[in-house]
Design a protein around this motif. Structure first.
Motif, PDB file in Angstrom:
ATOM      1  N   GLN A 108      16.338   5.562 -11.152  1.00  0.00           N
ATOM      2  CA  GLN A 108      15.471   5.728 -10.046  1.00  0.00           C
ATOM      3  C   GLN A 108      16.397   5.263  -8.685  1.00  0.00           C
ATOM      4  OE1 GLN A 108      11.874   3.443  -9.702  1.00  0.00           O
ATOM      5  NE2 GLN A 108      13.162   1.593 -10.366  1.00  0.00           N
ATOM      6  N   SER A 370      -4.814   3.339  -3.239  1.00  0.00           N
ATOM      7  CA  SER A 370      -3.371   3.635  -3.326  1.00  0.00           C
ATOM      8  C   SER A 370      -2.632   2.151  -3.567  1.00  0.00           C
ATOM      9  CB  SER A 370      -2.659   4.045  -2.008  1.00  0.00           C
ATOM     10  OG  SER A 370      -1.666   4.624  -2.055  1.00  0.00           O
ATOM     11  N   GLY A 371      -1.570   2.208  -4.639  1.00  0.00           N
ATOM     12  CA  GLY A 371      -1.071   1.260  -4.986  1.00  0.00           C
ATOM     13  C   GLY A 371      -1.640   0.445  -5.769  1.00  0.00           C
ATOM     14  N   LYS A 374      -2.362   2.800 -10.797  1.00  0.00           N
ATOM     15  CA  LYS A 374      -2.896   3.664 -11.746  1.00  0.00           C
ATOM     16  C   LYS A 374      -1.634   4.535 -12.388  1.00  0.00           C
ATOM     17  CE  LYS A 374      -4.997   5.925  -8.094  1.00  0.00           C
ATOM     18  NZ  LYS A 374      -4.565   4.693  -7.023  1.00  0.00           N
ATOM     19  N   THR A 376       1.374   3.497 -12.799  1.00  0.00           N
ATOM     20  CA  THR A 376       2.049   2.503 -13.701  1.00  0.00           C
ATOM     21  C   THR A 376       1.481   2.384 -15.114  1.00  0.00           C
ATOM     22  OG1 THR A 376       2.382   1.240 -11.324  1.00  0.00           O
ATOM     23  CG2 THR A 376       2.695   0.014 -13.689  1.00  0.00           C
TER      24      THR A 376
HETATM   25  N1  LIG Z   1       9.331   2.937  -9.618  1.00  0.00           N
HETATM   26  C1  LIG Z   1       8.909   1.504  -9.142  1.00  0.00           C
HETATM   27  N2  LIG Z   1       9.750   0.799  -8.714  1.00  0.00           N
HETATM   28  C2  LIG Z   1       9.302  -0.421  -8.223  1.00  0.00           C
HETATM   29  N3  LIG Z   1       7.812  -0.481  -7.792  1.00  0.00           N
HETATM   30  C3  LIG Z   1       7.067   0.468  -8.112  1.00  0.00           C
HETATM   31  C4  LIG Z   1       7.440   1.542  -8.913  1.00  0.00           C
HETATM   32  N4  LIG Z   1       6.546   2.750  -8.830  1.00  0.00           N
HETATM   33  C5  LIG Z   1       5.582   1.828  -8.185  1.00  0.00           C
HETATM   34  N5  LIG Z   1       5.880   0.700  -7.845  1.00  0.00           N
HETATM   35  C6  LIG Z   1       4.882  -0.432  -7.244  1.00  0.00           C
HETATM   36  O1  LIG Z   1       3.896  -0.650  -8.301  1.00  0.00           O
HETATM   37  C7  LIG Z   1       2.624  -0.786  -7.636  1.00  0.00           C
HETATM   38  C8  LIG Z   1       1.720   0.203  -8.371  1.00  0.00           C
HETATM   39  O2  LIG Z   1       2.220   1.435  -7.741  1.00  0.00           O
HETATM   40  P1  LIG Z   1       1.455   2.927  -8.472  1.00  0.00           P
HETATM   41  O3  LIG Z   1       2.197   3.831  -8.146  1.00  0.00           O
HETATM   42  O4  LIG Z   1       0.990   2.568 -10.216  1.00  0.00           O
HETATM   43  O5  LIG Z   1       0.106   2.935  -7.779  1.00  0.00           O
HETATM   44  P2  LIG Z   1      -1.032   3.930  -7.684  1.00  0.00           P
HETATM   45  O6  LIG Z   1      -2.359   3.451  -7.972  1.00  0.00           O
HETATM   46  O7  LIG Z   1      -0.787   5.318  -8.661  1.00  0.00           O
HETATM   47  O8  LIG Z   1      -0.871   4.568  -6.160  1.00  0.00           O
HETATM   48  P3  LIG Z   1      -1.254   5.888  -5.723  1.00  0.00           P
HETATM   49  O9  LIG Z   1      -2.623   6.394  -5.794  1.00  0.00           O
HETATM   50  O10 LIG Z   1      -0.736   5.875  -4.436  1.00  0.00           O
HETATM   51  O11 LIG Z   1      -0.282   6.908  -6.352  1.00  0.00           O
HETATM   52  C9  LIG Z   1       2.795  -0.448  -5.987  1.00  0.00           C
HETATM   53  O12 LIG Z   1       2.919  -1.534  -5.248  1.00  0.00           O
HETATM   54  C10 LIG Z   1       4.317   0.308  -6.080  1.00  0.00           C
HETATM   55  O13 LIG Z   1       4.782  -0.087  -4.829  1.00  0.00           O
END
Ligand SMILES: Nc1ncnc2c1ncn2[C@@H]1O[C@H](COP(=O)(O)OP(=O)(O)OP(=O)(O)O)[C@@H](O)[C@H]1O
Length: 577
Positions: A108, A370-371, A374, A376
């Motif tokens: 990444q 957001s964040g 989900k 993850t």
């Molecule tokens: N590849 C990555 N490397 C480092 N941190 C990450 C990475 N992907 C996500 N994060 C962090 O992990 C946390 C959860 O992110 P995630 O993408 O799972 O959220 P989400 O609920 O899917 O958000 P959204 O609805 O905006 O897509 C966030 O604080 C994000 O900044």
């Protein structure tokens, strides 16, 4: 030095072919020497008007070496190109195989243009490692030994003169060139990488560049990188021309010295006069072996820089370790998350102590701000990242014990970013099941409600859909992704924002296709939209990495917690539109 030995190890499996190519290189130069010295002997001897019988051996020699030189040159080129292309293909496969387990977690931090540059340009540079770094010195050493024996037969002083000029042109000149062009090989590799990266980035982001009026700035930046590359290439070409001239100068000086030393020996009767031209032409013909040496250090530096860039990536350890490599089919396809915690950077938790179960065939939606974590959850389920705390079970089998291949066989994913290849509709479908029949494809296209659209296309299934499905609308892209997931027929289905970015009508159409796709599968659906969630068995609400609420649509509304707030908010937003 470490990079050098790693490169040697990479090319080592081709050692037999390389030895053949080197041997043939020696035979080519050797035949050239043979041709010129027998010709010189023949002309000198013929001037004395001997009988034809006395010239017979030399005449046969000229014919033999003339033919041998052409044959060996052909074979040498054939073998060295064969080795080079084999090495290139091996290097590309090696690099790609090393890259695959690293995606996406360990890659990444690299830009895609940079990765492309490494796999194309850097690997291409490495072909010089054998052709221009390893082979020429070996050929030169063998020819040097041969010629020292040859000149030693006449007089040791001749052998010393030959040795002196050979070392001057073949060792001291390359060392001088190395001093003059220090760092240029490395700079060339970096400049090539820079321009490739910029080009790929700007092609990928062309729409945004035009939309934000940055065309000129990007063009200027690419132009600057290009000028830098051209300047470096010009300097390298200049250096190469200088070394060619110096190499030629040393060769002619060697020839001159050889004559200066030989003429008194001929006058003194120590050497027969017919050999004078032989001694002189021996220098001219054998110095061919020195010609490639002056630029050796330049190519070595370039190869080391390219090798270092490749090893920098391949030395990354895959983030995900798989203990099990054989295919295992779990007893059922229910999912259980148990005490799962995860952090991307080792400090901030993206998920904390997550516990929930989806029975086989169950449908669960994951919502949250957001964040919240989900995506993850999906990243961990798909084994893109490894986790240390807690476990995910697939039918009582810890997914860490399943190979990544087994996992991807069991799971179909439709996401907002599902990648469609720049190929035909048919080829994009077959990615899910290469053996699928026409009937199977037609059935999934019908279920994804794409039948009418494809029927109207002049090329039907053979229509090219462009980069990332660019020629399709958002809804068509998503439905094609759904058709592909249907064709895969995996027991577990993950939907990650599969309808986001679609208008209400298209969303409804895609949702209908999605609910069809869900039939009989264990389903995890990540969504921002709170519409249609009544059809899910369970809704999980994530907030800041924690599972804060869990229940059916009805239950969550009754609880009046975070889900209720989000739901109210989304209704107000719709009402205000
Ligand atoms: N590849 C990555 N490397 C480092 N941190 C990450 C990475 N992907 C996500 N994060 C962090 O992990 C946390 C959860 O992110 P995630 O993408 O799972 O959220 P989400 O609920 O899917 O958000 P959204 O609805 O905006 O897509 C966030 O604080 C994000 O900044």
């Amino acid at each position: 030095m470490k990079v050098f030995f790693r490169l040697v190890k990479l090319v080592a499996p081709q050692w037999q072919r390389m030895l053949w190519a080197i041997l043939l290189g020696c035979l080519t130069v050797g035949s050239n020497v043979g041709l010129l010295i027998t010709s010189a002997y023949l002309i000198s001897k013929a001037a004395l008007h001997p009988s034809v019988a006395e010239l017979m051996v030399a005449i046969v020699g000229v014919r033999f070496f003339g033919i041998a030189r052409a044959v060996f040159r052909y074979l040498e080129r054939y073998f060295s190109h064969d080795v080079t292309f084999r090495l290139l293909s091996r290097l590309r496969v090696w690099f790609y195989q090393a890259l695959e387990p690293l995606a996406p977690a360990s890659l990444q931090n690299y830009r895609s243009g940079d990765l492309l540059s490494r796999i194309v340009a850097d690997v291409e540079v490495l072909k010089n490692f054998y052709l221009r770094v390893l082979a020429p010195p070996l050929v030169a050493v063998l020819i040097l030994m041969l010629m020292l024996i040859f000149y030693g037969q006449f007089d040791h002083s001749l052998a010393y003169v030959y040795l002196f000029f050979f070392v001057l042109a073949g060792v001291l000149l390359p060392l001088g060139v190395r001093q003059l062009g220090a760092g240029r090989g490395r700079q060339l590799v970096a400049a090539r990488a820079e321009i490739n990266t910029k080009l790929v980035d700007s092609i990928q982001g062309m729409t945004e560049i035009i939309a934000y009026g940055q065309r000129q700035a990007v063009e200027e930046s690419i132009k600057q990188s290009n000028e830098r590359l051209i300047k470096l290439q010009g300097q390298t070409a200049g250096l190469s021309a200088l070394t060619n001239s110096l190499s030629s100068l040393f060769m002619h000086l060697a020839l001159w010295f050889m004559l200066v030393l030989s003429i008194p020996l001929v006058t003194a009767g120590q050497i027969n006069g017919v050999y004078l031209a032989v001694l002189a032409l021996g220098v001219l013909s054998s110095f061919e072996a020195v010609g490639a040496l002056p630029m050796t250090f330049h190519y070595l530096e370039e190869s080391l820089a390219a090798g270092k860039r490749l090893f920098h990536i391949t030395s990354n350890r895959p983030t995900v370790s798989t203990r099990e490599t054989t295919k295992v089919t779990p007893p059922n396809f229910g999912l259980r998350f148990e005490g799962l915690s995860f952090s991307y950077d080792g400090h901030t938790y993206a998920l904390r102590d997550i516990n929930f179960t989806i029975p086989q065939g169950g449908r669960v939606a994951v919502v949250g701000p957001s964040g919240a974590g989900k995506s993850t959850l999906v990243n961990l389920l798909l084994r893109f990242w490894d986790y240390e705390q807690g476990a995910i079970y697939l039918g009582e089998q810890n997914i860490k014990e399943l190979s990544t291949q087994s996992m991807s066989d069991l799971v179909a994913v439709v996401s907002q970013r599902t990648h469609l290849f720049n190929a035909t509709i048919r080829e994009n479908l077959l990615l899910a099941k290469p053996t699928a029949s026409e009937e199977e494809m037609a059935a999934v296209i019908r279920r994804a409600r794409l039948e009418d659209f494809i029927r109207e296309l002049p090329d039907g299934y053979q229509t090219y859909i462009g980069e990332g499905g660019f020629k399709l609308s958002g809804g068509q892209r998503q439905r094609l992704a759904i058709a592909r997931a249907l064709l895969k027929d995996a027991p577990i289905l993950i939907l990650d924002e599969a309808t986001s970015g679609l208008d209400a009508v298209t969303e409804q159409e895609v949702l209908t296709a999605i609910f069809d796709l869900m039939q009989g599968r264990t389903c995890l659906m990540i969504t921002h939209r709170l519409t249609g969630l009544e059809k899910m068995d369970q809704i999980l609400v994530l907030s800041a990495g924690r599972l804060v609420e869990q229940g059916s649509h009805q239950e969550l509304l009754r609880n009046q917690g975070l889900f209720y707030e989000m739901w109210q908010l989304s209704r107000q937003t719709i009402a205000n539109l």
